[in-house]
Design a protein around this motif. Structure first.
Motif, short mmCIF file in Angstrom:
data_model
loop_
_atom_site.label_atom_id
_atom_site.label_comp_id
_atom_site.label_asym_id
_atom_site.label_seq_id
_atom_site.Cartn_x
_atom_site.Cartn_y
_atom_site.Cartn_z
N ALA A 58 0.98 -1.05 -0.05
CA ALA A 58 0.03 -0.09 0.14
C ALA A 58 0.73 1.29 0.06
O ALA A 58 0.46 2.12 -0.71
CB ALA A 58 -1.04 -0.07 1.15
N LEU A 63 -0.43 5.08 -0.33
CA LEU A 63 -1.48 4.81 0.56
C LEU A 63 -0.90 4.69 1.96
O LEU A 63 -0.39 3.49 2.07
CB LEU A 63 -2.39 3.60 0.21
CG LEU A 63 -3.70 3.67 0.92
CD1 LEU A 63 -4.61 4.77 0.42
CD2 LEU A 63 -4.53 2.31 0.60
N ASP A 65 -1.48 5.57 6.32
CA ASP A 65 -2.35 5.54 7.38
C ASP A 65 -2.18 7.03 8.01
O ASP A 65 -1.98 7.29 9.07
CB ASP A 65 -2.06 4.53 8.51
CG ASP A 65 -2.52 3.27 8.05
OD1 ASP A 65 -3.41 2.99 7.20
OD2 ASP A 65 -1.75 2.17 8.58
N ARG A 84 -12.33 3.33 3.92
CA ARG A 84 -10.67 3.33 4.03
C ARG A 84 -10.35 1.87 3.91
O ARG A 84 -9.41 1.24 3.48
CB ARG A 84 -10.27 3.94 5.28
CG ARG A 84 -10.30 5.35 5.28
CD ARG A 84 -9.78 6.11 6.21
NE ARG A 84 -8.39 6.40 6.04
CZ ARG A 84 -7.68 7.20 6.58
NH1 ARG A 84 -7.88 7.75 7.98
NH2 ARG A 84 -6.49 7.51 6.21
N ARG A 88 -8.13 0.35 0.86
CA ARG A 88 -6.86 -0.60 1.09
C ARG A 88 -6.90 -1.68 0.37
O ARG A 88 -5.94 -2.39 -0.29
CB ARG A 88 -6.57 -0.55 2.47
CG ARG A 88 -5.29 -1.76 2.79
CD ARG A 88 -5.11 -1.41 4.35
NE ARG A 88 -4.58 -0.15 4.83
CZ ARG A 88 -3.51 0.18 4.85
NH1 ARG A 88 -2.45 -0.66 4.28
NH2 ARG A 88 -2.95 1.06 5.34
#
Length: 391
Positions: A58, A63, A65, A84, A88
């Motif tokens: 990710a 991508l 967090d 979300r 993912r």
């Protein structure tokens, strides 16, 4: 796995050939238990490896967090979490972009496949970076512009990747648009809350002024009542009937005025309800739940974080209520059996978690609660732990 288990058992039995049958059974049982424990540890390690691999995949595609603006929203948090998770999943499963299945570069299918993979990763990285920027910077009323910004980068991916028919998939684009919309909705709610906050401050200042006036009025009436009662006792002893009737009537007037004060005081219950913690000082299962009538309630929390505690308090909730006293009383009653101090009821500390308090507030449908942080920041405490571990 069964063959390995049999080999281990045979080896163990050869070593303990002289043991009795019961003892051999005990050894077998112990070895089976050890094997089961090792198998469980292996499965757990495999799961952790897969999770790390997903995170790396990710992040390689842009991508991360990052903190989403709506992450602490009491109304949007669940919806955001679901969106979300889908985002993912699409990235890790390779469903965020689509392209030709095969392409020859310099007459090489291998080079063509590598080109598609590299271009897909680069374009998805660029798209996700733009999506994160749009989410972080969206302002109230700016959703249309933010959506157009995200659409432009999606169109740009098509333009750059046209040689291999590369594009962001419609579903992934929809998910990121939904995430952007949640951020915009939350920012709009915060802006509306800021307007209400200014009104709250005006009402709170007026309520505080009225409360102070009532307090002074009560002090005057109680002092007058004390003097009047003393005078009534004196004229009783002198058997002055006219004076007795006069002072008795005045006492009745004072009592009615005090009762009226009680009624007027009930209407001045507005204020800010706060739920705060200090895990560095009290651990992760102790909360302080109270009310402040300060025009700036954050100043009150800062005052609590004075030199008497090693770390600052973290705010989980801080919201205005017309019946702040009632909300506090409800929470105190709910967690009454979890009071830290069972002697002094004015000490408002309870053994509870932020999530438990949030559930109670939701159950009683308490209004005015726009945000609730279930996880404390505790920045200084966490940094102190890291520094201590590095010594």
């Amino acid at each position: 796995m069964a063959e390995v288990e049999d080999d281990r058992l045979r080896a163990a039995l050869e070593q303990v050939g002289g043991l009795e049958a019961v003892e051999i059974q005990e050894v077998v049982a112990r070895l089976r238990a050890e094997l089961a424990a090792l198998t469980g540890q292996l499965e757990q390690t495999r799961e952790q490896v897969l999770q790390v691999r997903d995170v790396v995949t990710a992040q390689a595609r842009g991508l991360y967090d990052v903190v989403h603006p709506a992450e602490t929203s009491t109304s949007l948090e669940a919806q955001l979490s679901a969106v979300r998770a889908q985002i993912r999943y699409h990235v890790v499963a390779g469903l965020a972009v689509s392209a030709m299945r095969s392409y020859r570069l310099n007459k090489s299918a291998t080079d063509g496949k590598r080109l598609i993979e590299d271009l897909s990763a680069a374009m998805l990285l660029a798209y996700n970076a733009e999506a994160e920027n749009a989410i972080r910077t969206v302002e109230p009323g700016g959703l249309v512009a933010a959506r157009a910004r995200l659409q432009r980068i999606a169109d740009r991916v098509v333009e750059v990747g046209r040689i291999v028919d590369l594009r962001i998939t419609a579903e992934y684009h929809r998910l990121r648009m939904t995430e952007l919309e949640l951020a915009a909705r939350h920012e709009a709610a915060l802006a509306a809350e800021a307007d209400l906050e200014r009104e709250h401050l005006v009402r709170l200042r007026e309520a505080t002024r009225v409360s102070e006036g009532l307090r002074r009025e009560r002090a005057i009436l109680e002092q007058e009542r004390e003097h009047c009662a003393g005078a009534l006792a004196l004229v009783h002893s002198r058997e002055d009937i006219e004076a007795v009737e006069g002072f008795a009537a005045r006492l009745d007037d004072i009592d009615r005025a005090l009762a009226d004060l009680d009624q007027r005081t009930v209407s001045t219950r507005s204020g800010y309800v706060y739920v705060i913690s200090n895990i560095g000082s009290f651990g992760d299962r102790v909360l302080k739940i109270g009310v402040t009538r300060r025009p700036d309630p954050t100043n009150y929390v800062r005052e609590l974080s004075d030199e008497s505690v090693p770390f600052d308090f973290d705010v989980h909730a801080l919201f205005f209520s017309e019946d702040a006293v009632g909300v506090r009383a409800m929470l105190h009653h709910h967690f009454a059996d979890r009071r830290v101090n069972l002697v002094n009821q004015r000490r408002e500390f309870f053994y509870a978690t932020p999530l438990e308090v949030l559930d109670v507030l939701a159950e009683h449908r308490v209004g005015g609660l726009l945000e609730f942080r279930t996880r404390p920041g505790a920045a200084e405490y966490r940094t102190s732990l890291e520094l201590a571990a590095a010594r």
